[in-house]
Design a protein around this motif. Structure first.
Motif, PDB file in Angstrom:
ATOM      1  N   ALA A 141       0.839  -1.217   0.000  1.00 19.15           N
ATOM      2  CA  ALA A 141       0.000   0.000   0.000  1.00 19.15           C
ATOM      3  C   ALA A 141       0.865   1.254   0.000  1.00 19.15           C
TER       4      ALA A 141
ATOM      5  N   TYR B 227       2.544   1.553  -3.357  1.00 12.17           N
ATOM      6  CA  TYR B 227       1.566   1.807  -4.415  1.00 12.17           C
ATOM      7  C   TYR B 227       1.331   3.304  -4.614  1.00 12.17           C
ATOM      8  N   VAL B 228       1.358   4.064  -3.500  1.00 13.47           N
ATOM      9  CA  VAL B 228       1.014   5.491  -3.593  1.00 13.47           C
ATOM     10  C   VAL B 228       2.229   6.388  -3.879  1.00 13.47           C
ATOM     11  N   ILE B 229       3.421   5.796  -3.898  1.00  8.51           N
ATOM     12  CA  ILE B 229       4.619   6.591  -4.210  1.00  8.51           C
ATOM     13  C   ILE B 229       5.326   5.980  -5.417  1.00  8.51           C
ATOM     14  N   ASP B 230       6.396   6.619  -5.841  1.00 10.02           N
ATOM     15  CA  ASP B 230       7.155   6.054  -6.953  1.00 10.02           C
ATOM     16  C   ASP B 230       8.156   5.018  -6.426  1.00 10.02           C
ATOM     17  N   SER B 231       8.998   5.440  -5.487  1.00 13.25           N
ATOM     18  CA  SER B 231       9.972   4.517  -4.896  1.00 13.25           C
ATOM     19  C   SER B 231      10.426   5.064  -3.548  1.00 13.25           C
ATOM     20  N   ALA B 232      10.954   4.161  -2.728  1.00 16.15           N
ATOM     21  CA  ALA B 232      11.435   4.582  -1.403  1.00 16.15           C
ATOM     22  C   ALA B 232      12.485   3.598  -0.920  1.00 16.15           C
ATOM     23  N   ASP B 233      13.270   4.041   0.057  1.00 13.77           N
ATOM     24  CA  ASP B 233      14.265   3.106   0.590  1.00 13.77           C
ATOM     25  C   ASP B 233      13.704   2.361   1.809  1.00 13.77           C
ATOM     26  N   PHE B 234      14.525   1.444   2.349  1.00 13.29           N
ATOM     27  CA  PHE B 234      14.102   0.604   3.473  1.00 13.29           C
ATOM     28  C   PHE B 234      13.653   1.454   4.658  1.00 13.29           C
TER      29      PHE B 234
ATOM     30  N   PHE C 173      12.487   4.485   4.871  1.00 12.60           N
ATOM     31  CA  PHE C 173      11.201   5.158   4.691  1.00 12.60           C
ATOM     32  C   PHE C 173      10.045   4.172   4.870  1.00 12.60           C
TER      33      PHE C 173
ATOM     34  N   GLN D  41       7.114   4.198   7.756  1.00 15.88           N
ATOM     35  CA  GLN D  41       5.700   4.325   7.398  1.00 15.88           C
ATOM     36  C   GLN D  41       4.859   3.149   7.875  1.00 15.88           C
TER      37      GLN D  41
ATOM     38  N   THR E 279      19.255   1.013  -0.629  1.00 17.40           N
ATOM     39  CA  THR E 279      18.389   0.150  -1.433  1.00 17.40           C
ATOM     40  C   THR E 279      17.060   0.834  -1.675  1.00 17.40           C
ATOM     41  N   MET E 280      16.754   1.085  -2.930  1.00 10.31           N
ATOM     42  CA  MET E 280      15.462   1.701  -3.274  1.00 10.31           C
ATOM     43  C   MET E 280      14.491   0.603  -3.719  1.00 10.31           C
TER      44      MET E 280
ATOM     45  N   ARG F 182      10.690  -0.390  -5.418  1.00 10.62           N
ATOM     46  CA  ARG F 182       9.635   0.136  -6.293  1.00 10.62           C
ATOM     47  C   ARG F 182       8.669  -0.998  -6.628  1.00 10.62           C
TER      48      ARG F 182
ATOM     49  N   LEU G  13      -6.141   5.141   0.539  1.00 12.44           N
ATOM     50  CA  LEU G  13      -4.873   5.213  -0.199  1.00 12.44           C
ATOM     51  C   LEU G  13      -4.397   6.655  -0.292  1.00 12.44           C
TER      52      LEU G  13
ATOM     53  N   GLU H 187      -0.894   8.180   1.173  1.00 17.39           N
ATOM     54  CA  GLU H 187       0.013   9.010   0.376  1.00 17.39           C
ATOM     55  C   GLU H 187       0.269  10.346   1.056  1.00 17.39           C
TER      56      GLU H 187
ATOM     57  N   LEU I   9      14.445   9.549   8.251  1.00 19.47           N
ATOM     58  CA  LEU I   9      13.137   9.268   7.632  1.00 19.47           C
ATOM     59  C   LEU I   9      13.241   8.387   6.399  1.00 19.47           C
ATOM     60  N   GLY I  10      14.418   8.363   5.796  1.00 14.06           N
ATOM     61  CA  GLY I  10      14.601   7.592   4.575  1.00 14.06           C
ATOM     62  C   GLY I  10      14.359   8.427   3.330  1.00 14.06           C
ATOM     63  N   ARG I  11      14.719   7.817   2.195  1.00 11.46           N
ATOM     64  CA  ARG I  11      14.547   8.514   0.916  1.00 11.46           C
ATOM     65  C   ARG I  11      13.250   8.077   0.259  1.00 11.46           C
ATOM     66  N   VAL I  12      12.598   9.031  -0.400  1.00  9.58           N
ATOM     67  CA  VAL I  12      11.352   8.685  -1.095  1.00  9.58           C
ATOM     68  C   VAL I  12      11.199   9.556  -2.339  1.00  9.58           C
ATOM     69  N   LYS I  13      10.658   8.924  -3.360  1.00 10.69           N
ATOM     70  CA  LYS I  13      10.331   9.677  -4.573  1.00 10.69           C
ATOM     71  C   LYS I  13       8.823   9.520  -4.769  1.00 10.69           C
ATOM     72  N   PHE I  14       8.138  10.644  -4.880  1.00 12.66           N
ATOM     73  CA  PHE I  14       6.684  10.571  -5.013  1.00 12.66           C
ATOM     74  C   PHE I  14       6.262  10.446  -6.478  1.00 12.66           C
ATOM     75  N   GLY I  15       5.021  10.064  -6.658  1.00 13.91           N
ATOM     76  CA  GLY I  15       4.512   9.772  -7.995  1.00 13.91           C
ATOM     77  C   GLY I  15       4.192  11.000  -8.825  1.00 13.91           C
TER      78      GLY I  15
ATOM     79  N   GLU J 259      22.358   0.498   6.281  1.00 17.66           N
ATOM     80  CA  GLU J 259      22.041  -0.806   5.678  1.00 17.66           C
ATOM     81  C   GLU J 259      23.207  -1.783   5.743  1.00 17.66           C
TER      82      GLU J 259
END
Lengths: 108, 217
Positions: free
Chosen positions: A30, A33-40, A42, A46, A80-81, A83, B7, B11, B78-84, B214
């Protein structure tokens, strides 16, 4: 039981994707699904899943072809990303539709 | 709540996580405090350029601190994230809206400057007959409008809820500065934005200890 749920719906229940159905993996999917990609880190933040558990679930999702893992380095640190693949997205959408249909069909 | 709403909520929560660190508040609080340098009239015109240079140095230092904080404190926790694509689209809309607001602001500044240099234009528009107090009120309101809507737009498109508070405080500070001619209002406003930011930042550090890298697992 047949009075409550028609037999055709029962067979639908057996077709539920168990890879997606497991609660921890469902949370992971879930979020992805709502983002493009994230690391461990993140995903861990969440979902509240511990690092060890997350790693185990990620392996299962990767084996199923639902996520792709991209390993790289940020400076000297490994990163590690994660997706969701197209297959993973489809599996999640199908799961949502099936669950919604099954639950909607249940008498109140 | 419907499935799709859940959902969206996931997000939104993931996106808002980026604002948990209080760094935006500290940055904007710092910007308001830096504006005090420009508002101080000590030394008159002689030190105007020096004050401007000092203000710019302040902004650069704040930006470096903000970027450094994000890179070395927030991201490892918080970690890395790329949003859609939806977030990318919102970012682009914010960029266009901000560009529009800046254009309007530039037009107002240029228009005002032209009217000041050409008093006959002001007379023909009937602006020279405005009561001086009313004129100051208009200038104060326009100045506050320079700050408020921009910050409200940033808050809306960035889902940054504390941004609305910052917009209100900063607008009030700019209005008070022009109306009362006292830089102290900027200092108060800066502190009102900065102090909650520092509290949020400390809380963030307590709630998010640095996870092991990691490679160390």
């Amino acid at each position: 039981m047949n009075d409550v749920l028609p037999s055709s719906d029962l067979s639908d229940l057996a077709e539920i994707d168990r890879i997606v159905h497991e609660p921890a993996r469902l949370m992971i999917i879930a979020v992805l699904y709502v983002i493009d990609s994230a690391d461990f880190t993140f995903v861990m933040n969440q979902t509240g899943i511990t690092w060890g558990n997350l790693s185990a679930h990620m392996s299962k999702l990767e084996e199923a072809g639902y996520i792709e893992v991209e390993k790289s380095f940020k400076g000297k640190r490994p990163n590690t990303m994660l997706r969701l693949t197209a297959q993973g997205r489809t599996a999640f959408q199908t799961y949502r539709l099936k669950m919604r249909k099954l639950l909607d069909d249940l008498p109140a | 709540m419907s499935d799709s709403l859940d959902l969206k909520d996931i997000e939104k929560r993931a996106f808002r996580a980026e604002h948990q660190d209080g760094l935006y508040d500290i940055y904007f609080g710092g910007v308001v405090l830096c504006m005090t340098i420009l508002a101080v009239s000590t030394g008159g015109e002689t030190y105007q350029f020096s004050r401007f240079v000092l203000y710019m140095i302040g902004l650069v230092v704040l930006s470096l601190l903000f970027q450094g904080g994000r890179k070395y404190i927030t991201t490892p926790r918080l970690g890395r994230v790329k949003f859609g694509p939806r977030r990318q689209r919102r970012k682009m809309i914010l960029f266009l809206v901000m560009a529009g607001i800046i254009l309007v602001q530039v037009a107002i500044v240029v228009g005002t400057s032209l009217l000041l240099r050409n008093p006959q234009w002001a007379i023909s528009l009937g602006l020279s007959q405005i009561n001086p107090d009313f004129e100051r009120l208009i200038v104060a309101a326009i100045s506050a409008l320079f700050v408020g809507p921009s910050m409200v737009m940033i808050s809306y498109f960035m889902d940054f809820l504390r941004g609305y508070y910052i917009a209100f405080i900063a607008s009030l500070a700019v209005f008070s500065l022009v109306w009362f001619h006292e830089p102290v209002y900027l200092v108060i406003a800066g502190m009102l934005i900065l102090i909650p930011g520092i509290v949020v930042f400390i809380r963030f550090l307590i709630q998010h200890p640095l996870p092991p890298a990691e490679g160390q697992l």
